[in-house]
Design an enzyme around this catalytic site. Structure first.
Site, PDB file in Angstrom:
ATOM      1  CB  SER A  49      10.899   2.676   4.202  1.00 43.32           C
ATOM      2  OG  SER A  49      12.103   3.110   3.607  1.00 43.32           O
ATOM      3  CG  HIS A  60       2.538  -8.749   0.160  1.00 48.65           C
ATOM      4  ND1 HIS A  60       1.898  -9.885   0.599  1.00 48.65           N
ATOM      5  CD2 HIS A  60       2.393  -7.828   1.160  1.00 48.65           C
ATOM      6  CE1 HIS A  60       1.386  -9.677   1.799  1.00 48.65           C
ATOM      7  NE2 HIS A  60       1.674  -8.426   2.164  1.00 48.65           N
ATOM      8  CG  ASP A 111      -1.970  -0.987   1.266  1.00 46.69           C
ATOM      9  OD1 ASP A 111      -2.016  -1.823   0.350  1.00 46.69           O
ATOM     10  OD2 ASP A 111      -2.795  -0.953   2.204  1.00 46.69           O
TER      11      ASP A 111
END
EC number: 4.1.1.65
Length: 282
Positions: A246, A145, A88
């Site tokens: 980050s 991911h 996200d």
């Protein structure tokens, strides 16, 4: 002087690593009154949607870091086709790798060789390829991911500073992503080589991977770890996580065709289709 430039300039003399480690100590604190106060304040400030989490009670987590890297419900993020977003966040930039250079922000580019810790051989694999950068703000889900299914071949720890990686700093600190501490994860995929770079930042106390656990902080030298026993991960499978926010930089050896409705600054969600590589579906 613009405030964004001032914000970037005042970061140069700061003790990045010391500040980040101190914040990390608070984030790992198990005193119920302190960690619960931190969590409640964070949820209120950033309007965190706990309904998506497998544990909807934020204070049920043992530490702030456990809350921050919380797991989502299995159906919270459908996995799309082709190249998918690893996290996200905000799609800061994307496009072609031109003459070995990746676009950072207006007036700033950085080289793939520098991003990969001075590895010219690795950088040459991506000449003519593509990249995409996703910035994770504090309010975002912080597990990372796989953009594609792949087999891990090498992980490289590259020491560096810990500048903030928000938009203001990206615009004013040259070579930001090739300057900060980072983990470079090289994969073989069905569509050619892929690198997923987990970039550290101010107050990011640690970076973890699913195959090696917590990796940063390490010493101030480049470390290369090859994997003779295959580590195979599917598209959309978790590969790591940031303890505080980050950026992820992805590099593909093949030229990607990105979705027409994408533009720099667009909000993306983990698993969202970003585009396709030659031979892949999107």
């Amino acid at each position: 002087m613009p405030l964004s430039r001032l914000f970037a300039l005042i970061q140069y003399p700061l003790p990045h690593h010391l500040l980040s480690r101190l914040v990390g100590q608070f984030a790992d604190c198990r005193l119920p009154w302190l960690k619960n106060a931190l969590i409640r304040a964070f949820v209120k400030q950033f309007k965190v949607d706990m309904a998506e989490a497998t544990e909807p009670d934020p204070t049920a987590h043992a530490t702030f870091n456990d809350f921050f890297t919380r797991e989502l419900k299995p159906d919270a993020r459908p996995i799309g086709e082709g190249v998918v977003s690893p996290a996200d966040g905000t799609l800061s930039q994307f496009g072609a790798i031109e003459a070995g250079q990746l676009f950072q922000a207006k007036g700033h580019r950085f080289s793939a060789m520098e991003l990969f810790g001075g590895d010219g051989e690795a950088a040459r694999r991506y000449l003519g390829g593509s990249f995409a950068t996703v910035y994770l703000s504090p309010s975002d889900y912080h597990r990372v991911h796989m953009p594609l299914a792949g087999t891990l071949t090498e992980m490289v720890y590259v020491p560096g500073r810990l500048f903030s990686v928000n938009a203001a700093t990206t615009e004013h600190v040259p070579n930001l992503f090739a300057r900060n501490e980072r983990l470079v994860c090289h994969f073989d995929t069905e569509y050619g080589p892929m690198a997923v770079v987990l970039v550290g930042a101010m107050i990011v106390a640690a970076i973890e991977t699913v195959w090696a656990g917590q990796v940063t902080p390490l010493s101030g030298e480049v470390r290369r770890i090859r994997f003779d026993t295959p580590v195979c991960l599917e598209r959309g499978e978790e590969m790591g996580r940031f303890k505080l926010g980050s950026t992820v930089v992805m590099a593909f050896a093949e030229p990607a065709t990105f979705a027409d409705d994408l533009e720099p600054g667009a909000k993306v969600r983990m698993g969202q289709s970003l585009g396709a590589l030659p031979g892949s579906d999107a």
